[in-house]
Design an enzyme around this catalytic site. Sequence first.
Site, PDB file in Angstrom:
ATOM      1  N   TYR A  49      31.926  35.925  60.519  1.00  0.00           N
ATOM      2  CA  TYR A  49      32.460  36.532  59.291  1.00  0.00           C
ATOM      3  C   TYR A  49      33.635  37.452  59.631  1.00  0.00           C
ATOM      4  O   TYR A  49      34.747  37.292  59.107  1.00  0.00           O
ATOM      5  CB  TYR A  49      31.348  37.310  58.572  1.00  0.00           C
ATOM      6  CG  TYR A  49      31.859  38.234  57.498  1.00  0.00           C
ATOM      7  CD1 TYR A  49      32.536  37.732  56.394  1.00  0.00           C
ATOM      8  CD2 TYR A  49      31.679  39.618  57.587  1.00  0.00           C
ATOM      9  CE1 TYR A  49      33.033  38.585  55.415  1.00  0.00           C
ATOM     10  CE2 TYR A  49      32.158  40.470  56.623  1.00  0.00           C
ATOM     11  CZ  TYR A  49      32.834  39.949  55.535  1.00  0.00           C
ATOM     12  OH  TYR A  49      33.328  40.791  54.569  1.00  0.00           O
TER      13      TYR A  49
ATOM     14  N   THR B 182      37.674  43.670  56.198  1.00  0.00           N
ATOM     15  CA  THR B 182      36.358  44.272  56.422  1.00  0.00           C
ATOM     16  C   THR B 182      36.278  45.068  57.728  1.00  0.00           C
ATOM     17  O   THR B 182      36.990  44.756  58.698  1.00  0.00           O
ATOM     18  CB  THR B 182      35.272  43.165  56.460  1.00  0.00           C
ATOM     19  OG1 THR B 182      34.040  43.718  56.927  1.00  0.00           O
ATOM     20  CG2 THR B 182      35.646  42.032  57.387  1.00  0.00           C
TER      21      THR B 182
ATOM     22  N   SER C 291      30.679  36.161  52.610  1.00  0.00           N
ATOM     23  CA  SER C 291      30.649  37.511  53.185  1.00  0.00           C
ATOM     24  C   SER C 291      29.292  37.940  53.740  1.00  0.00           C
ATOM     25  O   SER C 291      28.996  39.133  53.778  1.00  0.00           O
ATOM     26  CB  SER C 291      31.110  38.521  52.130  1.00  0.00           C
ATOM     27  OG  SER C 291      30.214  38.521  51.053  1.00  0.00           O
TER      28      SER C 291
END
Length: 315
Positions: A136, A112, A72
């Site tokens: 990511y 996210t 992450s």
Amino acid sequence: MRLLVTGGAGYVGSVVAAQLIEAGHEVTVLDDLSTGHEDAVPEGARFVRADIREADQALDGVEAVLHFAAKSLVGESVREPGRYWAGNLGGTLALLDAMRDKGVGRIVFSSTAATYGEPERSPIEESDPTRPTNPYGASKLAVDTALSAYAGLRGLGAVSLRYFNVAGAYGRYRERHAVETHLIPNVLKVATGERESVSVFGTDYPTADGTCVRDYIHVSDLAKAHLLALGAITPGEHEIYNLGSGTGFSVQEVISVCREVTGHEIPAVVGERRPGDPAVLVASSARIQRELGWKAERASLRDIVSDAWGALSGK
Ligand code: UFG
């Protein structure tokens, strides 16, 4: 319910696992400890040390999976994209296959804000364009895409929660990254004496004070949303919810609150912009409030910083 929590030795995963146990669920934590800590696995959880590609050994009798295990770090993802595609997407696809083989049809996924990239408007809604600016965010978006497909194809029931900036602590559970890149823990490390100053990455953004604005959400409020999501999973459907407080704070404002909470002067040094940082990232969490009844209880930045400071300093 009997639940598998992947990444339950990490920051968010351990808080969710703790809250699930408090709510009476039976929890197995699966974590390879590549970034997590075994002592963060909550008391009462069964612990299996393994990669998510080996999740089959922990899935017997499980009714739902809460999937946190992931890489992450935005900057690392730009330098080593292959690790993000292999770990976050490849690992999750393997987990989903193992779930299918074991007849586990429910998942809550840790997505996210990085899936949105540079936003066109603020606050960001779930229907806004997803154009991630780093591997990511792209790898997490690819998982969201797969979950939608598997919901249609296999009848999987899935909920993705798109976190904005998670901070704070829940009892003894706090952020403990070997390489700390996040703002609040880095600022607080100045107050504990671990760092001499904090760097402010850019003061020339188009914001009120020139520093980046982010939406900080307390890890405890974030964790509660997972319990609501678990109860709302519908077979054959994939729902996506943003999770933030709806209010943005600049880097300078965060440092000021940290100064007030810690009583430390916290020297700040202005540095260059960090590549890839959008100027403003603020969530609309209206959808999860409306549909699942979620509400932030420790929404003030002062509460968030106070709890992070309490867990870090023992105060
Ligand atoms: N910042 C500093 N100094 C520091 C650390 C951060 O000025 O020492 C600034 C950053 O440039 C940014 C803000 O503080 O403007 C917040 O940075 P964080 O690293 O704490 O958080 P990000 O907003 O970069 O990242 C968060 C999550 C990511 C997620 C991203 C979505 O941590 O996982 O939001 O864009 F991908």
